[in-house]
Design an enzyme around this catalytic site. Structure first.
Site, PDB file in Angstrom:
ATOM      1  N   GLY A  59       0.810  -1.219   0.000  1.00 12.27           N
ATOM      2  CA  GLY A  59       0.000   0.000   0.000  1.00 12.27           C
ATOM      3  C   GLY A  59       0.841   1.266   0.000  1.00 12.27           C
ATOM      4  O   GLY A  59       0.414   2.295   0.498  1.00 12.27           O
TER       5      GLY A  59
ATOM      6  N   ARG B 269      -3.730 -12.074  -5.589  1.00 15.34           N
ATOM      7  CA  ARG B 269      -5.170 -11.856  -5.381  1.00 15.34           C
ATOM      8  C   ARG B 269      -5.738 -11.138  -6.585  1.00 15.34           C
ATOM      9  O   ARG B 269      -5.004 -10.752  -7.487  1.00 15.34           O
ATOM     10  CB  ARG B 269      -5.367 -10.977  -4.139  1.00 15.34           C
ATOM     11  CG  ARG B 269      -4.618  -9.672  -4.271  1.00 15.34           C
ATOM     12  CD  ARG B 269      -4.944  -8.679  -3.190  1.00 15.34           C
ATOM     13  NE  ARG B 269      -3.947  -7.652  -3.094  1.00 15.34           N
ATOM     14  CZ  ARG B 269      -3.862  -6.580  -3.857  1.00 15.34           C
ATOM     15  NH1 ARG B 269      -4.753  -6.393  -4.818  1.00 15.34           N
ATOM     16  NH2 ARG B 269      -2.907  -5.679  -3.710  1.00 15.34           N
TER      17      ARG B 269
ATOM     18  N   HIS C 215       4.542   2.134 -14.541  1.00 19.30           N
ATOM     19  CA  HIS C 215       4.152   0.941 -13.777  1.00 19.30           C
ATOM     20  C   HIS C 215       3.324   0.066 -14.720  1.00 19.30           C
ATOM     21  O   HIS C 215       2.229   0.450 -15.140  1.00 19.30           O
ATOM     22  CB  HIS C 215       3.331   1.340 -12.545  1.00 19.30           C
ATOM     23  CG  HIS C 215       2.784   0.163 -11.779  1.00 19.30           C
ATOM     24  ND1 HIS C 215       3.196  -0.153 -10.507  1.00 19.30           N
ATOM     25  CD2 HIS C 215       1.860  -0.771 -12.109  1.00 19.30           C
ATOM     26  CE1 HIS C 215       2.563  -1.240 -10.100  1.00 19.30           C
ATOM     27  NE2 HIS C 215       1.730  -1.633 -11.057  1.00 19.30           N
TER      28      HIS C 215
ATOM     29  N   LYS D 286      -2.341   3.769  -6.883  1.00 16.73           N
ATOM     30  CA  LYS D 286      -2.897   3.969  -8.219  1.00 16.73           C
ATOM     31  C   LYS D 286      -4.198   4.754  -8.166  1.00 16.73           C
ATOM     32  O   LYS D 286      -5.008   4.535  -7.265  1.00 16.73           O
ATOM     33  CB  LYS D 286      -3.173   2.600  -8.855  1.00 16.73           C
ATOM     34  CG  LYS D 286      -1.922   1.747  -8.948  1.00 16.73           C
ATOM     35  CD  LYS D 286      -2.230   0.262  -9.046  1.00 16.73           C
ATOM     36  CE  LYS D 286      -0.961  -0.551  -8.858  1.00 16.73           C
ATOM     37  NZ  LYS D 286      -1.231  -1.977  -8.650  1.00 16.73           N
TER      38      LYS D 286
ATOM     39  N   LEU E  15      14.401   3.870 -10.018  1.00 15.54           N
ATOM     40  CA  LEU E  15      14.257   4.231 -11.427  1.00 15.54           C
ATOM     41  C   LEU E  15      13.571   5.593 -11.499  1.00 15.54           C
ATOM     42  O   LEU E  15      12.581   5.828 -10.805  1.00 15.54           O
ATOM     43  CB  LEU E  15      13.441   3.166 -12.167  1.00 15.54           C
ATOM     44  CG  LEU E  15      14.019   1.739 -12.076  1.00 15.54           C
ATOM     45  CD1 LEU E  15      13.088   0.738 -12.752  1.00 15.54           C
ATOM     46  CD2 LEU E  15      15.404   1.659 -12.697  1.00 15.54           C
TER      47      LEU E  15
ATOM     48  N   ASN F 156       1.219  -9.622  -6.549  1.00 12.88           N
ATOM     49  CA  ASN F 156       0.026  -9.633  -5.697  1.00 12.88           C
ATOM     50  C   ASN F 156      -0.760 -10.908  -5.976  1.00 12.88           C
ATOM     51  O   ASN F 156      -1.153 -11.167  -7.114  1.00 12.88           O
ATOM     52  CB  ASN F 156      -0.837  -8.401  -5.966  1.00 12.88           C
ATOM     53  CG  ASN F 156      -0.138  -7.134  -5.504  1.00 12.88           C
ATOM     54  OD1 ASN F 156       0.435  -7.104  -4.420  1.00 12.88           O
ATOM     55  ND2 ASN F 156      -0.149  -6.116  -6.327  1.00 12.88           N
TER      56      ASN F 156
ATOM     57  N   ARG G 125     -10.484   5.550 -10.084  1.00 12.90           N
ATOM     58  CA  ARG G 125     -10.897   5.221  -8.714  1.00 12.90           C
ATOM     59  C   ARG G 125     -11.547   6.454  -8.091  1.00 12.90           C
ATOM     60  O   ARG G 125     -10.901   7.498  -7.964  1.00 12.90           O
ATOM     61  CB  ARG G 125      -9.697   4.821  -7.870  1.00 12.90           C
ATOM     62  CG  ARG G 125      -9.013   3.581  -8.375  1.00 12.90           C
ATOM     63  CD  ARG G 125      -8.031   3.078  -7.336  1.00 12.90           C
ATOM     64  NE  ARG G 125      -7.185   2.047  -7.906  1.00 12.90           N
ATOM     65  CZ  ARG G 125      -6.430   1.228  -7.187  1.00 12.90           C
ATOM     66  NH1 ARG G 125      -6.419   1.326  -5.864  1.00 12.90           N
ATOM     67  NH2 ARG G 125      -5.673   0.314  -7.768  1.00 12.90           N
TER      68      ARG G 125
HETATM   69  P1  ADP Z   1       3.563  -1.608  -2.524  1.00  9.68           P
HETATM   70  O1  ADP Z   1       3.629  -3.048  -2.167  1.00  9.68           O
HETATM   71  O2  ADP Z   1       3.588  -0.720  -1.326  1.00  9.68           O
HETATM   72  O3  ADP Z   1       2.473  -1.282  -3.503  1.00  9.68           O
HETATM   73  P2  ADP Z   1       5.516  -1.709  -4.710  1.00  9.68           P
HETATM   74  O4  ADP Z   1       6.815  -2.406  -4.554  1.00  9.68           O
HETATM   75  O5  ADP Z   1       4.467  -2.371  -5.529  1.00  9.68           O
HETATM   76  O6  ADP Z   1       4.960  -1.309  -3.270  1.00  9.68           O
HETATM   77  O7  ADP Z   1       5.779  -0.282  -5.337  1.00  9.68           O
HETATM   78  C1  ADP Z   1       4.710   0.665  -5.476  1.00  9.68           C
HETATM   79  C2  ADP Z   1       5.161   1.853  -6.328  1.00  9.68           C
HETATM   80  O8  ADP Z   1       6.342   2.438  -5.764  1.00  9.68           O
HETATM   81  C3  ADP Z   1       5.529   1.510  -7.755  1.00  9.68           C
HETATM   82  O9  ADP Z   1       4.430   1.438  -8.609  1.00  9.68           O
HETATM   83  C4  ADP Z   1       6.432   2.688  -8.076  1.00  9.68           C
HETATM   84  O10 ADP Z   1       5.647   3.849  -8.301  1.00  9.68           O
HETATM   85  C5  ADP Z   1       7.206   2.912  -6.793  1.00  9.68           C
HETATM   86  N1  ADP Z   1       8.473   2.133  -6.798  1.00  9.68           N
HETATM   87  C6  ADP Z   1       8.680   0.910  -6.243  1.00  9.68           C
HETATM   88  N2  ADP Z   1       9.949   0.465  -6.481  1.00  9.68           N
HETATM   89  C7  ADP Z   1      10.570   1.431  -7.191  1.00  9.68           C
HETATM   90  C8  ADP Z   1      11.897   1.577  -7.760  1.00  9.68           C
HETATM   91  N3  ADP Z   1      12.834   0.635  -7.623  1.00  9.68           N
HETATM   92  N4  ADP Z   1      12.152   2.719  -8.462  1.00  9.68           N
HETATM   93  C9  ADP Z   1      11.216   3.683  -8.607  1.00  9.68           C
HETATM   94  N5  ADP Z   1       9.965   3.607  -8.092  1.00  9.68           N
HETATM   95  C10 ADP Z   1       9.630   2.509  -7.393  1.00  9.68           C
END
Ligand code: ADP
Length: 450
Positions: free
Chosen positions: A164, A291, A208, A237, A203, A289, A337
């Site tokens: 989250g 789910r 995404h 998102k 990055l 994820n 959303r």
């Molecule tokens: P969560 O489990 O909290 O959703 P995620 O690992 O899926 O976390 O990452 C959520 C968002 O965080 C990604 O969609 C991106 O926007 C940002 N993010 C995560 N890892 C990176 C990274 N290595 N570089 C840049 N942005 C990142």
């Protein structure tokens, strides 16, 4: 096939599952807190059971109460929706111990993918490309600083148990490392009871892109293309679309096959999403994820499949109703959303809905549990609806989104609808030219959002 299933969730996603069950001739049982006695999912299910007080810890997260509700009603299987207990391996174990069926993956799949370090190791071993970074957990500040130098700044420090958008901190330079490392650890500890962190290259201009996968638990798995979820606020998102505006058919086929093969290898069962950052033509795995996702309807829109129906089918031991070659993309779908939140700072805005009117017409789907006179309780997530549109192509979907937003009436509380009207006027939204940071910049410039 099951005769009766229990839905361990609330709001629009509970309705989503109840609808699929009804179309399949399956009875549905809703559970609810005392704050949700009047909620739409309670009205719409065939039966309902009150499982506790408003606090979700004592109701929607109470495993004994949910199991008891199954025993009272004779439900044979539980659909968890998203959030709440949907990625809780212990819950799955208890369900199985009671001779019931969890509509989702195995406890082991949830456990492996729920720990981001283990997930990354597993995916790497399965040939899925990952973001460069630390090999596993980083225990001390000295190690973190060394890895920062090796990987090259900026880096992101992430809690292995995070989710989250919580438990992630960016260090732009070596100077930021101490603060970022300690904060990510503290957030991991306080939010998820686990202070282990790891480090990844940060990055700077990625999109995404996530791949929808589906497995039958018997070594067969397919992919249903990608969703682009680059428009985010605080890593959450707000606007999702499929297919991704920048992804080519070749790229989709290549990364989709990598993901489907990985899922076939681990005998994955049910719906899952493999999330990537995408930059300069390369995909970098960030997490999986295990789910159904909030944004699954855009995939349903372009493939014309019912993912919840498939989840229920495979959980009951049936085959998936499609193979990879059946899955062809038709047009473009977008979801926004809609949250009960007040702009510009997105403060939650619960309250009574004085008037609700859902948009309709060709290519419009509104997944919401709102109704006239409904009182949004202050205890839960502020998502009150998802507006999903489908068009023959992206320009048609965007035009339809504008038209449908114009028809939507939600009076009595503030919502994020004005945000989407404003976004649709932006050239970057019209052209699809944005990355994961675009929305935050836009919000700062246009709304002065914190
Ligand atoms: P969560 O489990 O909290 O959703 P995620 O690992 O899926 O976390 O990452 C959520 C968002 O965080 C990604 O969609 C991106 O926007 C940002 N993010 C995560 N890892 C990176 C990274 N290595 N570089 C840049 N942005 C990142």
């Amino acid at each position: 096939m099951f005769k009766k299933i229990l839905v361990a969730n609330r709001g629009e996603i509970a309705l989503r599952v109840i609808r699929a069950a009804r179309e399949m001739g399956i009875q549905s049982v809703a559970v609810h807190s005392t704050a949700d006695s009047d909620a739409m999912h309670v009205r719409m299910a065939d039966e309902s059971v009150c499982i506790g007080p408003p606090s979700s810890a004592l109701s929607y997260l109470s495993i004994p109460s949910i199991i008891a509700a199954c025993e009272i009603t004779g439900a044979e299987a539980i659909h968890p929706g998203y959030g709440f207990l949907s990625e809780n391996a212990g819950f799955v174990q208890v369900i199985e111990d009671h001779g019931l069926t969890f509509i989702g993956p195995t406890a082991e799949h949830i456990r492996v993918m729920g720990d981001k370090i283990t997930a990354k190791d597993t995916m790497k071993a399965l040939g899925v490309p990952c973001v460069p970074g630390s090999d596993g957990g980083v225990a001390t500040l000295e190690d973190a600083k060394r890895i920062g130098e090796e990987v090259g700044y900026p880096v992101i420090i992430k809690a292995t148990a995070g989710g989250g958008g919580k438990g992630m901190k960016v260090a732009q330079t070596a100077k930021d490392m101490e603060r970022a490392f300690q904060t990510a650890r503290a957030e991991g500890k306080s939010n998820f009871g686990n202070d282990e962190v790891y480090i990844e290259k940060y990055l700077t201009t990625p999109r995404h892109i996530e791949i929808q996968v589906f497995g039958d638990g018997k070594g067969r798995a397919v992919h249903l293309g990608e969703r682009d979820c680059s428009l985010q606020r605080r890593h959450q998102k707000v606007f999702e679309e499929a297919p991704g505006p920048t992804i080519t058919a070749q790229e989709r086929a290549r990364i989709g096959k990598v993901c489907a093969d990985a899922m076939a290898d681990i005998n994955y069962i049910g719906a899952g999403t493999i999330e990537f950052l995408y930059e300069n033509g390369e995909f970098y795995f960030i997490e999986m994820n295990t789910r159904l996702q909030v944004e699954h309807p855009v995939t349903e829109g372009i493939f014309g499949v019912d993912l919840v129906r498939e989840q229920i089918r495979v959980a009951s031991g049936m085959e998936m109703s499609f193979v990879q070659d059946d899955l062809k993309i038709n047009g473009h779908a977008i979801e926004v959303r809609i949250n009960a939140e007040k702009l510009p700072n997105f403060a939650p805005c619960p309250g009574r809905i004085t008037q609700y009117h859902a948009p309709g017409g060709l290519g419009v789907r509104m997944d919401s549990a709102l109704y006239d006179g409904y009182r949004i309780p202050p205890y839960y997530d502020s998502l009150i609806g998802k507006l999903i549109v489908h068009g023959r192509d992206r320009p048609e979907a965007l035009a339809r989104l504008g038209r449908a937003l114009g028809e939507l009436i939600v009076d009595g509380v503030d919502t994020t609808v004005p945000l989407f009207h404003a976004l649709l006027a932006e050239p970057e939204i019209q052209s699809g030219d944005y990355n994961i940071h675009w929305l935050e910049h836009w919000l700062e410039t246009h709304l002065g959002s914190a």
